[in-house]
Write a protein that holds these residues in place. Sequence first.
Motif, mmCIF file in Angstrom:
data_model
loop_
_atom_site.group_PDB
_atom_site.id
_atom_site.type_symbol
_atom_site.label_atom_id
_atom_site.label_comp_id
_atom_site.label_asym_id
_atom_site.label_seq_id
_atom_site.Cartn_x
_atom_site.Cartn_y
_atom_site.Cartn_z
ATOM 1 N N GLU A 1 0.840 -1.208 0.000
ATOM 2 C CA GLU A 1 0.000 0.000 0.000
ATOM 3 C C GLU A 1 0.869 1.250 0.000
ATOM 4 O O GLU A 1 0.562 2.259 -0.656
ATOM 5 N N ARG B 1 2.396 1.695 -3.428
ATOM 6 C CA ARG B 1 1.425 2.223 -4.383
ATOM 7 C C ARG B 1 1.351 3.753 -4.289
ATOM 8 O O ARG B 1 1.369 4.445 -5.308
ATOM 9 N N ILE B 2 1.337 4.262 -3.066
ATOM 10 C CA ILE B 2 1.259 5.723 -2.888
ATOM 11 C C ILE B 2 2.499 6.393 -3.492
ATOM 12 O O ILE B 2 2.404 7.385 -4.214
ATOM 13 N N GLU C 1 4.489 5.180 -5.804
ATOM 14 C CA GLU C 1 4.516 5.012 -7.267
ATOM 15 C C GLU C 1 3.537 5.960 -7.954
ATOM 16 O O GLU C 1 3.848 6.535 -8.998
ATOM 17 N N ASP C 2 2.361 6.145 -7.362
ATOM 18 C CA ASP C 2 1.367 7.053 -7.949
ATOM 19 C C ASP C 2 1.932 8.471 -8.016
ATOM 20 O O ASP C 2 1.815 9.161 -9.023
ATOM 21 N N GLU C 3 2.568 8.872 -6.904
ATOM 22 C CA GLU C 3 3.136 10.221 -6.852
ATOM 23 C C GLU C 3 4.286 10.339 -7.861
ATOM 24 O O GLU C 3 4.436 11.366 -8.538
ATOM 25 N N ALA D 1 4.574 8.689 -10.658
ATOM 26 C CA ALA D 1 3.994 8.759 -12.002
ATOM 27 C C ALA D 1 3.483 10.167 -12.272
ATOM 28 O O ALA D 1 3.681 10.739 -13.360
ATOM 29 N N ARG D 2 2.845 10.764 -11.262
ATOM 30 C CA ARG D 2 2.314 12.121 -11.404
ATOM 31 C C ARG D 2 3.458 13.109 -11.674
ATOM 32 O O ARG D 2 3.370 13.965 -12.557
ATOM 33 N N SER E 1 4.944 12.806 -15.180
ATOM 34 C CA SER E 1 4.091 13.317 -16.262
ATOM 35 C C SER E 1 3.901 14.826 -16.158
ATOM 36 O O SER E 1 3.375 15.454 -17.078
#
Length: 377
Positions: free
Chosen positions: A348, A351-352, A354-356, A358-359, A362
Amino acid sequence: MLEVLAVGLGVAAVFVGTMPAVAGRFDGVLTGVALVLAGLFLAEYVVRLRLASRALPAPGDAGPGGPSPVARIVRGLRWAASPFGLIDLLAAFPVPIALAAGMSTGDARLFGALWIFKLVRYTPAVGLLGRVLRNERRALVGVLVAFAIILVLAATLAHLVERGDQPDAFGSIPAALWWAVTTLTTTGYGDRVPVTMPGRMLGGVVMICGIGTFALWAGILATGFAQEIRRQSFLETWDLVARVPLFHALGPGTIADMTRLLRRLDLGAEQIVIREGRPGDCMYFVVEGEVAVHTPSGPILLEAGSFFGELALITGEPRTATVRTVRPTILLELDVVDFRALAASRPELLRIVEDEAARRRSQRPAANRDPARVSPA
Ligand code: CMP
């Protein structure tokens, strides 16, 4: 600091005062120095006693008029009976009392050697040593008992095999004990040595036992110190980790895991934490302060609760930006190896992050605008 200097001066005066050539010529000066220092320590004792009688908590002293006289006396006595109170007492009184009791100046000055205990107040490691000894007392007493058993057996056997050849040195067990102690501690003064073959063999065995016992003793203390230091830094880091909202949200299990893995970094303002283009082997969490990420489109400010340095760990590529502190900042550092282990055990959290990541990858911020302020992820 002044007190440490005074203690150094006093102990040096005690030392040189035992050299006949110096003591003969400067007896008055050395005694004067000892009395002045004892006077200073006495004044310090009185001040500390007064402060303690006002500051230390004692039962039954909460009242509209402040602590009652009885409560003050209780507080003062408590401080006087504490280790620091006793050390200050020993520093202040023995020298003047010995002189007043008619002791020779040379002998009275020797009580000044007790001043060395005052350094305990300025050495936190002494408290650490006390805690280690308390924590490890069972193991240490076990080794001490083993030491005593070997000592008694060695002295008895040495008495048995050597008494015929050396009645003076080994004629009784108490006499043989001196040889046993110097051999078991591997000191080996050599004033008493076994001369028979069984006596020498016994000597060899006792020496080996001595090395083993002391190695055990040192090992217990070293482990105790390491554990105590780890425990202390765990508690300190726990407080910091709990202040990062990301970990807080993931529960106490995550906080405990992170506390074991993170290392605290205290940085001043304008210090570079990450340099663009360098390989990355750790990521950081901002606990206090602020850092600036220097992207081509301008600096992005990350506040307490944010993290950075994760991109290099996830992609394996060089650092994408230079990051420097804006003001004094406390960071928690996570090593790449621990990051991988944590990613496996706490998906978990991964995931947090990795999401950040990715953001951020981009993100294409517009050029020449005010620094963007990023709140905690
Ligand atoms: P890394 O590439 O390892 O080192 C530089 C770090 O700056 C990077 O990881 C990110 O954590 C951070 N970073 C890069 N670009 C941005 C961005 N646009 N916003 C916030 N942080 C960034």
